[in-house]
Design a protein around this motif. Structure first.
Motif, PDB file in Angstrom:
ATOM      1  N   VAL A 291       0.870  -1.183   0.000  1.00 23.82           N
ATOM      2  CA  VAL A 291       0.000   0.000   0.000  1.00 23.82           C
ATOM      3  C   VAL A 291       0.904   1.229   0.000  1.00 23.82           C
ATOM      4  CG1 VAL A 291      -1.802   1.259   1.227  1.00 23.82           C
ATOM      5  CG2 VAL A 291      -1.822  -1.237   1.197  1.00 23.82           C
ATOM      6  N   GLY A 292       0.813   2.023  -1.058  1.00 26.29           N
ATOM      7  CA  GLY A 292       1.655   3.217  -1.203  1.00 26.29           C
ATOM      8  C   GLY A 292       2.625   3.019  -2.347  1.00 26.29           C
ATOM      9  N   ALA A 293       2.405   3.781  -3.448  1.00 29.09           N
ATOM     10  CA  ALA A 293       3.276   3.661  -4.623  1.00 29.09           C
ATOM     11  C   ALA A 293       4.150   4.894  -4.770  1.00 29.09           C
ATOM     12  CB  ALA A 293       2.436   3.435  -5.879  1.00 29.09           C
TER      13      ALA A 293
ATOM     14  N   ARG B  27      -3.739   5.510  -3.462  1.00 26.23           N
ATOM     15  CA  ARG B  27      -4.998   6.252  -3.631  1.00 26.23           C
ATOM     16  C   ARG B  27      -4.872   7.314  -4.727  1.00 26.23           C
ATOM     17  NH1 ARG B  27      -4.526   9.243   2.218  1.00 26.23           N
ATOM     18  NH2 ARG B  27      -2.555  10.267   1.771  1.00 26.23           N
ATOM     19  N   LEU B  28      -3.622   7.623  -5.122  1.00 27.40           N
ATOM     20  CA  LEU B  28      -3.423   8.637  -6.166  1.00 27.40           C
ATOM     21  C   LEU B  28      -3.374   7.981  -7.543  1.00 27.40           C
ATOM     22  CD1 LEU B  28      -0.617  10.872  -4.584  1.00 27.40           C
ATOM     23  CD2 LEU B  28      -3.097  11.178  -4.464  1.00 27.40           C
TER      24      LEU B  28
ATOM     25  N   LEU C  57       0.789  10.873  -8.942  1.00 29.75           N
ATOM     26  CA  LEU C  57       2.027  10.320  -8.383  1.00 29.75           C
ATOM     27  C   LEU C  57       3.257  10.975  -9.011  1.00 29.75           C
ATOM     28  CD1 LEU C  57       1.281   6.502  -8.127  1.00 29.75           C
ATOM     29  CD2 LEU C  57       1.894   8.022  -6.235  1.00 29.75           C
TER      30      LEU C  57
ATOM     31  N   ARG D 282       4.589  15.545  -8.048  1.00 29.56           N
ATOM     32  CA  ARG D 282       5.307  16.246  -6.974  1.00 29.56           C
ATOM     33  C   ARG D 282       6.502  17.017  -7.532  1.00 29.56           C
ATOM     34  NH1 ARG D 282       6.505  11.470  -2.725  1.00 29.56           N
ATOM     35  NH2 ARG D 282       4.463  11.302  -1.771  1.00 29.56           N
TER      36      ARG D 282
ATOM     37  N   TYR E 180      15.594  14.592  -5.108  1.00 31.34           N
ATOM     38  CA  TYR E 180      16.194  13.782  -4.047  1.00 31.34           C
ATOM     39  C   TYR E 180      17.709  13.730  -4.200  1.00 31.34           C
ATOM     40  CZ  TYR E 180      11.361  12.106  -4.091  1.00 31.34           C
ATOM     41  OH  TYR E 180       9.993  12.040  -4.085  1.00 31.34           O
TER      42      TYR E 180
ATOM     43  N   ASP F 149       2.948   3.559   2.958  1.00 32.62           N
ATOM     44  CA  ASP F 149       1.987   4.642   2.757  1.00 32.62           C
ATOM     45  C   ASP F 149       2.383   5.925   3.488  1.00 32.62           C
ATOM     46  OD1 ASP F 149       1.548   3.226   5.072  1.00 32.62           O
ATOM     47  OD2 ASP F 149      -0.631   3.290   4.992  1.00 32.62           O
TER      48      ASP F 149
ATOM     49  N   THR G  83      11.045  24.128   0.726  1.00 30.18           N
ATOM     50  CA  THR G  83      11.739  23.623  -0.468  1.00 30.18           C
ATOM     51  C   THR G  83      11.274  24.409  -1.689  1.00 30.18           C
ATOM     52  OG1 THR G  83      10.067  21.928  -0.832  1.00 30.18           O
ATOM     53  CG2 THR G  83      11.993  21.245   0.398  1.00 30.18           C
TER      54      THR G  83
ATOM     55  N   GLU H 277       8.968   5.791   4.863  1.00 31.19           N
ATOM     56  CA  GLU H 277       8.554   6.769   5.872  1.00 31.19           C
ATOM     57  C   GLU H 277       7.352   6.310   6.691  1.00 31.19           C
ATOM     58  OE1 GLU H 277       8.579  10.889   4.768  1.00 31.19           O
ATOM     59  OE2 GLU H 277      10.761  10.811   4.717  1.00 31.19           O
TER      60      GLU H 277
ATOM     61  N   GLY I 248      16.924  11.155   3.921  1.00 32.25           N
ATOM     62  CA  GLY I 248      15.548  10.635   3.916  1.00 32.25           C
ATOM     63  C   GLY I 248      15.257   9.486   2.966  1.00 32.25           C
TER      64      GLY I 248
ATOM     65  N   CYS J 158      15.043   5.177   3.307  1.00 34.87           N
ATOM     66  CA  CYS J 158      13.864   4.385   2.891  1.00 34.87           C
ATOM     67  C   CYS J 158      14.306   3.289   1.929  1.00 34.87           C
ATOM     68  CB  CYS J 158      12.846   5.274   2.180  1.00 34.87           C
ATOM     69  SG  CYS J 158      12.157   6.560   3.212  1.00 34.87           S
TER      70      CYS J 158
HETATM   71  C1  LIG Z   1       6.248  18.402   1.353  1.00 39.15           C
HETATM   72  C2  LIG Z   1       7.446  17.491   1.298  1.00 39.15           C
HETATM   73  C3  LIG Z   1       8.538  17.885   0.549  1.00 39.15           C
HETATM   74  C4  LIG Z   1       9.656  17.078   0.509  1.00 39.15           C
HETATM   75  N1  LIG Z   1      10.709  17.494  -0.240  1.00 39.15           N
HETATM   76  C5  LIG Z   1      11.786  16.693  -0.334  1.00 39.15           C
HETATM   77  C6  LIG Z   1      12.895  17.078  -1.115  1.00 39.15           C
HETATM   78  O1  LIG Z   1      12.899  18.149  -1.706  1.00 39.15           O
HETATM   79  N2  LIG Z   1      13.958  16.245  -1.185  1.00 39.15           N
HETATM   80  C7  LIG Z   1      13.963  15.028  -0.538  1.00 39.15           C
HETATM   81  O2  LIG Z   1      14.944  14.267  -0.646  1.00 39.15           O
HETATM   82  N3  LIG Z   1      12.931  14.635   0.210  1.00 39.15           N
HETATM   83  C8  LIG Z   1      11.854  15.439   0.332  1.00 39.15           C
HETATM   84  N4  LIG Z   1      10.811  15.041   1.125  1.00 39.15           N
HETATM   85  C9  LIG Z   1      10.882  13.721   1.767  1.00 39.15           C
HETATM   86  C10 LIG Z   1      10.603  12.636   0.723  1.00 39.15           C
HETATM   87  O3  LIG Z   1       9.468  13.015  -0.017  1.00 39.15           O
HETATM   88  C11 LIG Z   1      10.401  11.293   1.399  1.00 39.15           C
HETATM   89  O4  LIG Z   1      11.654  10.894   1.935  1.00 39.15           O
HETATM   90  C12 LIG Z   1       9.945  10.227   0.410  1.00 39.15           C
HETATM   91  O5  LIG Z   1       8.822  10.673  -0.325  1.00 39.15           O
HETATM   92  C13 LIG Z   1       9.555   8.973   1.196  1.00 39.15           C
HETATM   93  O6  LIG Z   1       9.014   8.047   0.295  1.00 39.15           O
HETATM   94  P1  LIG Z   1       7.870   7.011   0.721  1.00 39.15           P
HETATM   95  O7  LIG Z   1       7.589   6.282  -0.544  1.00 39.15           O
HETATM   96  O8  LIG Z   1       8.300   6.245   1.934  1.00 39.15           O
HETATM   97  O9  LIG Z   1       6.621   7.862   1.175  1.00 39.15           O
HETATM   98  P2  LIG Z   1       5.705   8.826   0.302  1.00 39.15           P
HETATM   99  O10 LIG Z   1       6.504   9.417  -0.791  1.00 39.15           O
HETATM  100  O11 LIG Z   1       5.026   9.715   1.257  1.00 39.15           O
HETATM  101  O12 LIG Z   1       4.662   7.840  -0.397  1.00 39.15           O
HETATM  102  C14 LIG Z   1       3.548   7.323   0.273  1.00 39.15           C
HETATM  103  C15 LIG Z   1       2.497   6.933  -0.762  1.00 39.15           C
HETATM  104  O13 LIG Z   1       1.441   6.270  -0.078  1.00 39.15           O
HETATM  105  C16 LIG Z   1       0.211   6.717  -0.599  1.00 39.15           C
HETATM  106  N5  LIG Z   1      -0.802   6.533   0.445  1.00 39.15           N
HETATM  107  C17 LIG Z   1      -0.846   7.139   1.663  1.00 39.15           C
HETATM  108  N6  LIG Z   1      -1.903   6.694   2.355  1.00 39.15           N
HETATM  109  C18 LIG Z   1      -2.539   5.785   1.560  1.00 39.15           C
HETATM  110  C19 LIG Z   1      -3.685   4.987   1.714  1.00 39.15           C
HETATM  111  N7  LIG Z   1      -4.405   5.032   2.849  1.00 39.15           N
HETATM  112  N8  LIG Z   1      -4.061   4.166   0.717  1.00 39.15           N
HETATM  113  C20 LIG Z   1      -3.340   4.112  -0.429  1.00 39.15           C
HETATM  114  N9  LIG Z   1      -2.227   4.855  -0.639  1.00 39.15           N
HETATM  115  C21 LIG Z   1      -1.842   5.674   0.339  1.00 39.15           C
HETATM  116  C22 LIG Z   1       0.440   8.185  -0.955  1.00 39.15           C
HETATM  117  O14 LIG Z   1      -0.480   8.618  -1.944  1.00 39.15           O
HETATM  118  C23 LIG Z   1       1.890   8.134  -1.466  1.00 39.15           C
HETATM  119  O15 LIG Z   1       1.924   7.943  -2.877  1.00 39.15           O
HETATM  120  C24 LIG Z   1       9.688  15.854   1.218  1.00 39.15           C
HETATM  121  C25 LIG Z   1       8.594  15.459   1.976  1.00 39.15           C
HETATM  122  C26 LIG Z   1       7.482  16.269   2.020  1.00 39.15           C
HETATM  123  C27 LIG Z   1       6.309  15.848   2.864  1.00 39.15           C
END
Ligand SMILES: Cc1cc2nc3c(=O)[nH]c(=O)nc-3n(C[C@H](O)[C@H](O)[C@H](O)COP(=O)(O)OP(=O)(O)OC[C@H]3O[C@@H](n4cnc5c(N)ncnc54)[C@H](O)[C@@H]3O)c2cc1C
Length: 402
Positions: A22-24, A47-48, A53, A56, A60, A167, A192, A291, A303, A307
């Protein structure tokens, strides 16, 4: 031609297991691809829609641990042209008026051949490649734009199915499964924005330690840079809401001499920062990845790399499970255990950096000057710090693959 018995066995073992992710985001999508390449059947839900997706606007910092993973998954060559390498890293303590530099020669020998300390990769080309490869895979069922509550995945859990929460920081799955979670909100937030700069070195990344918080300036190619500017959250929000010219003039008083911001390239965004960790990354058949399981301050660009080291760790274990080296039920426990040192190391060291450098405390100044002096003077200290940032503190004492 018949498949070798060992390969056939591992394919059969892989087919017996299913992963529902869950979470792409960048973590869930990369993990789905890795598992599919190992022959597992994967459902990837978000969900997106694909369009959202991709949408953004962020970039990184990619370290050597991520380079190795992208290489192993056959993505590195396709992304190489999209990434901007940086060959030096300038670290400024703006209160103690001291500067230290890192160069490619400060990397561990196994990392030096790629001739970069790290790379900056934009979100869109990364996600388009991941989604393209996922769509082409017979092993992956993509369920994007899927509003089915993620919690359904937990209740539908059948034997031989792992549920992966990728997610993000507000993970619904983690909360529903009541996985213990520690969280500390920093009084800093982060602004940012992408911008054009004059006078900056095209292949240099800058980390400026300022009393309100660190500021990173990361090269995106030519004169384009990503700014990651930490400060008290309300100040970040006010700056993000100010006009482009006000933001640029505030910034220009802080950038190193000769470097000037001339144009903003996207909308500035401000978001809160926190230090969070699930001390155990599993409960039953639920595993937390990315995350959903931890979050750290963006200082040092850890960050996403952190992950993706979850993804590496988990893929190593699923490969071992396929080879019959570890038993199916022990996967989750082993995953939590193998990630512990790296996660604690990064969370503690980024937190210490913030406490040490984000202040004007005169009692700390001599120690801050001393630490930058030692960084400048002793190359083994630079090598050790750079290795912790590039490969993760958990790999400091391990030989690196070539
Ligand atoms: C506003 C912001 C700006 C950032 N800017 C930077 C940057 O400039 N440089 C950098 O290195 N890092 C940045 N980060 C941090 C970086 O985005 C994260 O380290 C990275 O996105 C983590 O990846 P992830 O896949 O674990 O989580 P996420 O990228 O958060 O992905 C989670 C996914 O799960 C999905 N999801 C959530 N809940 C549900 C649900 N209930 N059902 C189905 N799907 C769901 C979401 O739609 C999302 O696609 C930023 C973070 C934020 C919040």
């Amino acid at each position: 031609m018949t498949a070798a018995p060992q390969l056939r066995d591992s394919a059969v073992t892989a087919c017996k297991h299913r992963f529902h992710i869950v979470g792409a985001g960048p973590t869930g999508a990369l993990l789905a691809l890795g598992l599919a390449q190992q022959g597992f059947s994967v459902v990837l839900q978000d969900r997106l829609s694909a369009e959202l997706l991709l949408a953004r606007s962020r970039a990184y910092a990619i370290t050597h641990s991520s380079r190795r993973l992208l290489h192993d998954l056959g993505l590195w060559d396709a992304l190489r042209g999209e990434m901007e390498p940086f060959r030096s890293l300038r670290l400024d303590d703006c209160s103690a008026l001291s500067t230290a530099w890192f160069h490619v020669r400060d990397l561990r020998p196994a990392n030096r051949a790629s001739e970069a300390i790290g790379w900056i990769l934009d979100h869109r080309p990364l996600m388009s490649l991941l989604l393209e490869r996922l769509k082409a895979s017979d092993q992956v069922l993509l369920q994007l734009d899927n509003a089915t509550p993620a919690v359904e995945a937990l209740s539908n859990s059948r034997s031989r199915q792992w549920i992966i929460a990728a997610d993000g920081p507000r993970s619904m799955l983690r909360r529903r499964a009541e996985v213990p979670y520690w969280s500390h909100a920093y009084n800093q937030g982060c602004l940012t924005v992408k911008m054009r700069l004059t006078g900056a070195d095209q292949h240099c990344a800058y980390e400026l330690f300022r009393s309100e918080g660190p500021m990173a300036v990361l090269p995106l190619g030519q004169d384009r840079y990503q700014l990651v500017w930490s400060a008290p959250l309300q100040r970040c929000r006010d700056r993000a809401a100010s006009s482009p010219s006000e933001l640029l003039s505030a910034l220009n008083t802080l950038l190193p001499d000769g470097v000037n911001g001339v144009e903003l390239l996207d909308e500035p965004g401000a978001f809160p920062l926190e230090l969070s960790l699930a001390p155990r990354l599993h409960r039953g058949s639920l595993l937390l990845v990315g995350e959903a399981g931890h979050r750290c301050h963006p200082v040092g660009g850890q960050g996403l790399n952190l992950c993706w080291r979850d993804v590496s760790g988990l893929l190593n274990l699923t490969a071992a499970m396929q080879r019959g080296e570890i038993a199916y039920p022990s996967l989750a426990r082993r995953y939590s255990r193998c990630r512990r040192i790296d996660l604690l190391g990064v969370l503690l060291s980024t937190d210490l950096l913030i406490r040490f450098f984000s202040n004007h405390n005169p009692l700390l100044m001599p120690f801050r000057r001393l630490s930058l002096f030692m960084l400048k003077r002793f190359n083994w200290i630079r090598r050790l710090s750079l290795s912790a940032m590039s490969d993760g503190p958990g790999n400091l004492l391990k030989p690196l693959p070539k």
